[in-house]
Scaffold this motif. Structure first.
Motif, PDB file in Angstrom:
ATOM      1  N   LYS A 101     -22.726 -10.776 -17.953  1.00  0.00           N
ATOM      2  CA  LYS A 101     -22.089  -9.458 -18.035  1.00  0.00           C
ATOM      3  C   LYS A 101     -22.897  -8.401 -17.277  1.00  0.00           C
ATOM      4  O   LYS A 101     -22.326  -7.556 -16.569  1.00  0.00           O
ATOM      5  N   LEU A 102     -24.213  -8.422 -17.415  1.00  0.00           N
ATOM      6  CA  LEU A 102     -25.033  -7.415 -16.746  1.00  0.00           C
ATOM      7  C   LEU A 102     -25.042  -7.624 -15.230  1.00  0.00           C
ATOM      8  O   LEU A 102     -25.062  -6.646 -14.463  1.00  0.00           O
ATOM      9  N   VAL A 105     -21.914  -6.068 -13.741  1.00  0.00           N
ATOM     10  CA  VAL A 105     -22.046  -4.613 -13.597  1.00  0.00           C
ATOM     11  C   VAL A 105     -22.977  -4.279 -12.437  1.00  0.00           C
ATOM     12  O   VAL A 105     -22.698  -3.375 -11.632  1.00  0.00           O
ATOM     13  N   VAL A 114     -29.896  -2.293 -14.705  1.00  0.00           N
ATOM     14  CA  VAL A 114     -28.736  -2.274 -15.597  1.00  0.00           C
ATOM     15  C   VAL A 114     -29.219  -2.536 -17.021  1.00  0.00           C
ATOM     16  O   VAL A 114     -29.904  -3.521 -17.284  1.00  0.00           O
ATOM     17  N   ASP A 116     -28.048  -2.472 -21.333  1.00  0.00           N
ATOM     18  CA  ASP A 116     -26.951  -2.506 -22.296  1.00  0.00           C
ATOM     19  C   ASP A 116     -27.425  -1.899 -23.610  1.00  0.00           C
ATOM     20  O   ASP A 116     -28.599  -1.556 -23.767  1.00  0.00           O
ATOM     21  N   VAL A 149     -19.059   2.232 -18.570  1.00  0.00           N
ATOM     22  CA  VAL A 149     -20.216   2.061 -17.694  1.00  0.00           C
ATOM     23  C   VAL A 149     -20.540   3.393 -17.025  1.00  0.00           C
ATOM     24  O   VAL A 149     -19.653   4.079 -16.517  1.00  0.00           O
ATOM     25  N   ASN A 207     -24.421  -0.141 -19.417  1.00  0.00           N
ATOM     26  CA  ASN A 207     -23.214  -0.740 -19.977  1.00  0.00           C
ATOM     27  C   ASN A 207     -23.297  -0.545 -21.492  1.00  0.00           C
ATOM     28  O   ASN A 207     -24.211  -1.081 -22.124  1.00  0.00           O
ATOM     29  N   GLN A 209     -21.935  -1.758 -23.992  1.00  0.00           N
ATOM     30  CA  GLN A 209     -21.715  -2.897 -24.884  1.00  0.00           C
ATOM     31  C   GLN A 209     -23.066  -3.523 -25.263  1.00  0.00           C
ATOM     32  O   GLN A 209     -23.945  -3.660 -24.408  1.00  0.00           O
TER      33      GLN A 209
END
Length: 332
Positions: A101-102, A105, A114, A116, A149, A207, A209
Motif C-alpha cells: 500500500k505504501l 502511494v 511515505v 501511514d 492522502v 496515507n 490508513q
C-alpha cells in the motif's frame, strides 16, 4: 534479484517480540522485501531467535557492544540494497498489505517519504485501543485530520508531532542528501531524522490508513520519559540554530513553541522525580523542606500525576469517542 524494500529492525533484548516483527515482514503481500535485523548486543536470546529463520531474505548484524538505536539504524541502512527503506521496531509489526500500500502511494505521488497511521496497542492486548491520528498524544497542538492522502511540510510535522510514525524512505534521497541518524541519540532520534529530511526538501506524503501496529511495553526506550524529554529539549534548541530554520519564520515559530512546551513538561517531570527519590529513600524532612523553600515543586509534581492520569486514560477517551473497530492481525 534486488529487493524493492529493505526493512531495518534494530533490536535489543527483544526475544519475546522479534519473531512477530520478522514474520510480519515475511508475510507481506509485496514479496520483494529484505529484512536487516541489527542486534545491539542483546544479553537475552534475541540473536538465537533471529538465527532460527533460515531465509535468504533475512540478514542479521550484531553490534560488538551496545551502541543505541541510532547507530543500529544507520548500520542497517548502510547494508540495505532496496530502493526503499522501511523502519520497524522490534516489538512492533506490519499489517500484511502495508508495504504494498505504501509503495503504491509512493509511486503515485512521486514521494521521497511515505508514512501511514499507526494502530496503538498495549503489550499482550488482543486489540488496538486507537490510532496515532485519533489519540490525544505527544507534544503537538493540532490534531491530525487527514481526509485522504496528503503532503505535509516541516511545520505540519512539528505541529502534528508525527515523530513516532514509521515511514518508508527513498534510499536514493537519503544517499543524495547524506542523511543519517545521529549516532549519539538514544531518544527522539526519529523526530530529528524526519525533520532533517523535510528541511532538506523531502516530499513527505501521509496515507491516513493504519497499517503499522505500535506496541507499548515496559522497558522500551520511549518509556524513559524524563530522559526522552531532556533529549528532545536539547535537540529542538539545536534545530533553532540551523540557518534553514532561521530563514523559515513559520517553522522557527513552531519549533520555539514546541521547545517551550517540552521545557514545561520537563520541569514537571524533574520536580516529580526529585520528590519521588526523596520519599523513596525515606528522606521525608528534606522533601518537606524543599516544598517549603520552593512550593512550586509540589504544584509541578501534582501536575505530573494529573498528566499521567490523562495519558493513561487516552485509550478510554478514544473508546468513548467512537465505536471500536475490531482489527485482524497475524500472531506468531
Amino acid at each position: 534479484m534486488r529487493p524493492k524494500v529493505s526493512t531495518i529492525i534494530p533490536t535489543y533484548n527483544s526475544e519475546k517480540y522479534i519473531a512477530k516483527a520478522i514474520k510480519s515482514v515475511l508475510q507481506q503481500t509485496e514479496s520483494q522485501v529484505e529484512i536487516i535485523v541489527v542486534d545491539d548486543a542483546s544479553v537475552d536470546a534475541t540473536v538465537q531467535v533471529v538465527q532460527q529463520y533460515k531465509c535468504d531474505r533475512l540478514q542479521l548484524l550484531v553490534n560488538d557492544c551496545n551502541r543505541g538505536p541510532s547507530y543500529s539504524r544507520n548500520r542497517g541502512i548502510a547494508a540495505a540494497r532496496g530502493e526503499w527503506i522501511a523502519l520497524l521496531d522490534s516489538d512492533d509489526w506490519f499489517a500484511p498489505e502495508r508495504i504494498e500500500k505504501l509503495l503504491q502511494v509512493a509511486l503515485t505521488e512521486d514521494a521521497d517519504i511515505v508514512a501511514d497511521d499507526l494502530y496503538l496497542i498495549s503489550d499482550r492486548a488482543e486489540q488496538p485501543w486507537g490510532t496515532r491520528f485519533s489519540a490525544p498524544l505527544g507534544f503537538g497542538w493540532r490534531q491530525a485530520k487527514f481526509q485522504g492522502v496528503a503532503q505535509i511540510d516541516a511545520v505540519d510535522f512539528v505541529e502534528l508531532d508525527l515523530g513516532i510514525v514509521k515511514p518508508i524512505f527513498k534510499r536514493s534521497f537519503l544517499i543524495d542528501r547524506n542523511l543519517k541518524y545521529d549516532d549519539d541519540l538514544r531518544y527522539g532520534e526519529d523526530f530529528q531524522f524526519y525533520l532533517k529530511a523535510l528541511i532538506c526538501g523531502a516530499k513527505f506524503i501521509v496515507n491516513p490508513q493504519p497499517y503499522y501496529f505500535y506496541c507499548s511495553r515496559p522497558g522500551s526506550l520511549i518509556t524513559d520519559y524524563l530522559k526522552c524529554q531532556q533529549q528532545m529539549h536539547a535537540d529542538i534548541a539545536r534545530f533553532l540554530q540551523v540557518d534553514a530554520v532561521k530563514k523559515n519564520f513559520v517553522l522557527a515559530r513552531s519549533l520555539i513553541r514546541r521547545h517551550k512546551l517540552v521545557g514545561f513538561h520537563l520541569r514537571i517531570s524533574s520536580a516529580y522525580n526529585q520528590l519521588k527519590v526523596l520519599f523513596k529513600n525515606e528522606k521525608l524532612f528534606i522533601a518537606i523542606a524543599k516544598i517549603i523553600i520552593n512550593p512550586q515543586i509540589l504544584v509541578l509534581s501534582v501536575l505530573h500525576i494529573v498528566r499521567n492520569l490523562i495519558q493513561r486514560s487516552a485509550p478510554l477517551q478514544v473508546a468513548l469517542s467512537r465505536k471500536p473497530k475490531k482489527v485482524s492481525f497475524n500472531r506468531v
